[in-house]
Design a protein around this motif. Structure first.
Motif, PDB file in Angstrom:
ATOM      1  N   UNK A 270       0.743  -1.366  -0.051  1.00 24.95           N
ATOM      2  CA  UNK A 270       0.118   0.156   0.000  1.00 24.95           C
ATOM      3  C   UNK A 270       0.749   1.214   0.107  1.00 24.95           C
ATOM      4  N   UNK A 271       2.173   1.043   0.222  1.00 22.26           N
ATOM      5  CA  UNK A 271       2.995   2.415   0.166  1.00 22.26           C
ATOM      6  C   UNK A 271       2.872   3.191  -1.202  1.00 22.26           C
ATOM      7  N   UNK A 311      -8.677  12.675   6.212  1.00 32.90           N
ATOM      8  CA  UNK A 311      -7.323  13.245   6.333  1.00 32.90           C
ATOM      9  C   UNK A 311      -6.557  12.889   7.601  1.00 32.90           C
ATOM     10  N   UNK A 312      -7.095  12.728   8.650  1.00 31.44           N
ATOM     11  CA  UNK A 312      -6.313  12.480   9.933  1.00 31.44           C
ATOM     12  C   UNK A 312      -5.999  11.003   9.779  1.00 31.44           C
ATOM     13  N   UNK A 313      -6.820  10.159   9.245  1.00 25.78           N
ATOM     14  CA  UNK A 313      -6.359   8.812   9.370  1.00 25.78           C
ATOM     15  C   UNK A 313      -5.120   8.681   8.297  1.00 25.78           C
ATOM     16  N   UNK A 314      -5.442   9.257   6.960  1.00 23.02           N
ATOM     17  CA  UNK A 314      -4.390   9.052   6.017  1.00 23.02           C
ATOM     18  C   UNK A 314      -3.084   9.671   6.375  1.00 23.02           C
ATOM     19  N   UNK A 319       2.569   9.134   8.266  1.00 24.99           N
ATOM     20  CA  UNK A 319       3.787   9.343   9.244  1.00 24.99           C
ATOM     21  C   UNK A 319       4.230   8.421  10.162  1.00 24.99           C
ATOM     22  N   UNK A 320       3.399   7.130  10.235  1.00 25.81           N
ATOM     23  CA  UNK A 320       3.761   5.991  11.167  1.00 25.81           C
ATOM     24  C   UNK A 320       4.148   4.958  10.216  1.00 25.81           C
ATOM     25  N   UNK A 321       4.060   4.913   9.041  1.00 24.01           N
ATOM     26  CA  UNK A 321       4.443   3.841   8.011  1.00 24.01           C
ATOM     27  C   UNK A 321       3.516   2.823   8.093  1.00 24.01           C
ATOM     28  N   UNK A 324      -1.350   1.037   4.856  1.00 28.97           N
ATOM     29  CA  UNK A 324      -2.395   0.226   4.539  1.00 28.97           C
ATOM     30  C   UNK A 324      -3.705   1.116   4.979  1.00 28.97           C
ATOM     31  N   UNK A 325      -3.277   2.168   5.826  1.00 24.87           N
ATOM     32  CA  UNK A 325      -4.354   3.238   6.225  1.00 24.87           C
ATOM     33  C   UNK A 325      -4.641   4.004   5.192  1.00 24.87           C
ATOM     34  N   UNK A 326      -3.729   4.010   4.177  1.00 29.73           N
ATOM     35  CA  UNK A 326      -4.156   5.136   3.105  1.00 29.73           C
ATOM     36  C   UNK A 326      -5.392   4.431   2.393  1.00 29.73           C
TER      37      UNK A 326
END
Length: 509
Positions: A270-271, A311-314, A319-321, A324-326
């Protein structure tokens, strides 16, 4: 014919035309886009994960109660066994229709739910008739100038390739769920009626977990955006919906839903969601500006709240690597796209002219950027001419030349990118799965065995050991690749395909 009237008495058709978005053209353009997607449902262009979903149907048709892993010969659960795929497998078994025929029906159902879902949600946001066709156009065309296709992310290109996926059905159901939720809280539905909302939310989560996360963010935004906030009676109904939603999630027999929380191995693939953001999503910027205008008028605007949550989750994922949250991208795109459509349809005066011109320019740019989808339905010569002028996501050649010779349930060893993703669609297994699998305990070992077989330094005995370990009956490899040569006594050539591919039957191990 409209009469010549000036000022505010001017007919709406003329007013919209002056804004740069002719009213009569909007339904026609939206209808044309829908018709194009309808052709995609019938054509079923192959790229991406279509082979995975076809493999899921093949396994369920073979054994509905214990299908096992969809890609490799292993008895493991899989999150791809959703209620929707089980229903499609039942349909295939009852009718005898082929897997790809059933997937075409799935694409038609997904398209229907998506279009009606946009209409249902937009009707809760705007009374203007132009808002729905404009919203559909924004959803399909407003992303960026760099092609981007990913399941669950709405755009003309992405949907053209993913219509048959459960993610499209889940997105359509999500829009329907948000519309029903707005009606439920605005009309103060009785508590038992919220149970249906809970079942619908559970269905979305089981069908496509990433879209389910977007659906949950939207529910939170639409609840917090209600004015006034829900009463205690409404909160009781929401509690009922939550309790009812948990039951199917806990009881679903095909995979443990909550075991997916924090599952490792998904971030790497997902990167790419975090690369080339400007090129992929620049055309959404007018929608972000429209969200800002809505937020200034109402500090708890539900579309703005959904965008902020997404936007907060994305951002946290980047920032955390946790790449998949993307997959919450639709929580950013959809509210911006809908906001621009609603604001443009309801604008007046100078603001109407400016918004109309900006929206028309963005839509035309998006249409040009995604014109490559025409190559999926045009005749070969015309498609080639289009590809010379605009970029397109290339389709994959179907491997029927090999699949017709390999029996269903046989295991094939290959490291070819396309074969790994396509052969299971016809019934065979592969040694290593094409995708990360959180429920497959020996996934790493299978991948290492495949690498070892094709490593130049591996001995003949080592390669034969891999074939024995995984019960391999067929090998698919490209000419010149390391591995057992086609004339090895353990192999027998059976077919030759494009690009120097050879299908080899294992006759001794």
């Amino acid at each position: 014919m409209p009469s010549a009237v000036t000022g505010e008495a001017m007919p709406r058709t003329a007013r919209t035309a002056r804004a740069g978005l002719p009213r009569r053209a909007l339904p026609a353009a939206a209808g044309a886009m829908t018709g194009l997607l309808l052709l995609m449902a019938l054509r079923l262009p192959w790229a991406g994960d279509l082979g995975m979903h076809a493999a899921v149907l093949e396994r369920l048709r073979t054994d509905l109660l214990h299908p096992g892993n969809p890609l490799v010969n292993a008895d493991t659960p899989s999150p791809y066994y959703s209620p929707w795929m089980v229903l499609l497998a039942l349909l295939a078994s009852l009718t005898g229709w082929s897997t790809f025929t059933v997937l075409r029906l799935a694409a038609l159902a997904g398209l229907l739910l998506l279009v009606t879902g946009v209409r249902a949600l937009v009707r809760t946001l705007s009374p203007h008739r132009a808002a729905f066709p404009l919203a559909l156009l924004c959803l399909l065309l407003l992303q960026g100038v760099r092609l981007f296709a990913w399941s669950g992310v709405p755009s003309l290109t992405s949907l053209a390739l993913t219509l048959a996926y459960p993610s499209t059905l889940a997105l359509g159901l999500t829009l329907q769920l948000w519309a029903l939720t707005r009606r439920a809280v605005d009309e103060s539905w009785r508590t038992p009626a919220f149970a249906g909302l809970g079942l619908l939310a559970a269905l979305i989560l089981l069908c496509h977990q990433f879209t389910g996360a977007v659906a949950v963010l939207g529910l939170l935004a639409f609840l917090l955006g209600r004015r006034p906030l829900p009463t205690p009676g409404l909160w009781a109904g929401i509690g009922v919906a939550l309790a009812v939603a948990l039951l199917p999630l806990l009881a679903w027999p095909y995979y443990p839903f909550f075991a997916l929380t924090g599952a490792p191995g998904l971030d790497g693939i997902h990167q790419p969601l975090y690369t080339h953001l400007a090129g992929k999503f620049c055309l959404v910027l007018p929608g972000v500006a429209a969200l800002g205008a809505r937020l200034r008028r109402d500090g708890r605007d539900p579309l703005a709240l959904l965008f902020a949550l997404g936007l907060a989750v994305f951002t946290a994922g980047g920032l955390s690597g946790h790449w998949a949250w993307g997959r919450v991208l639709p929580a950013l795109l959809v509210p911006a796209q809908l906001a621009l459509a609603v604001e443009t349809a309801g604008a007046a005066g100078h603001r109407r002219r400016v918004l109309g011109a900006v929206t028309a320019a963005a839509l035309l740019t998006g249409a040009w950027a995604q014109a490559g989808v025409l190559t999926y339905v045009l005749p070969r010569r015309a498609a080639a001419a289009v590809r010379q002028r605009v970029p397109t996501v290339p389709l994959w050649p179907r491997p029927r030349w090999a699949a017709d010779r390999v029996p269903a349930g046989a295991t094939v060893l290959t490291d070819d990118y396309y074969a790994l993703r396509m052969l299971p669609a016809y019934g065979p297994y592969t040694v290593a799965p094409a995708y990360p699998d959180v429920f497959l305990p020996d996934e790493r070992r299978r991948r290492e065995a495949t690498r070892r077989y094709y490593a130049p330094a591996t001995t003949r005995a080592g390669r034969l050991g891999v074939l024995r370990e995984y019960g391999v009956r067929w090998v698919l490899q490209r000419a010149g690749r390391p591995g057992l040569p086609p004339d090895d006594p353990a192999l027998r050539p059976r077919a030759h395909g494009p690009g120097g591919m050879t299908l080899l039957e294992v006759v001794a191990r």
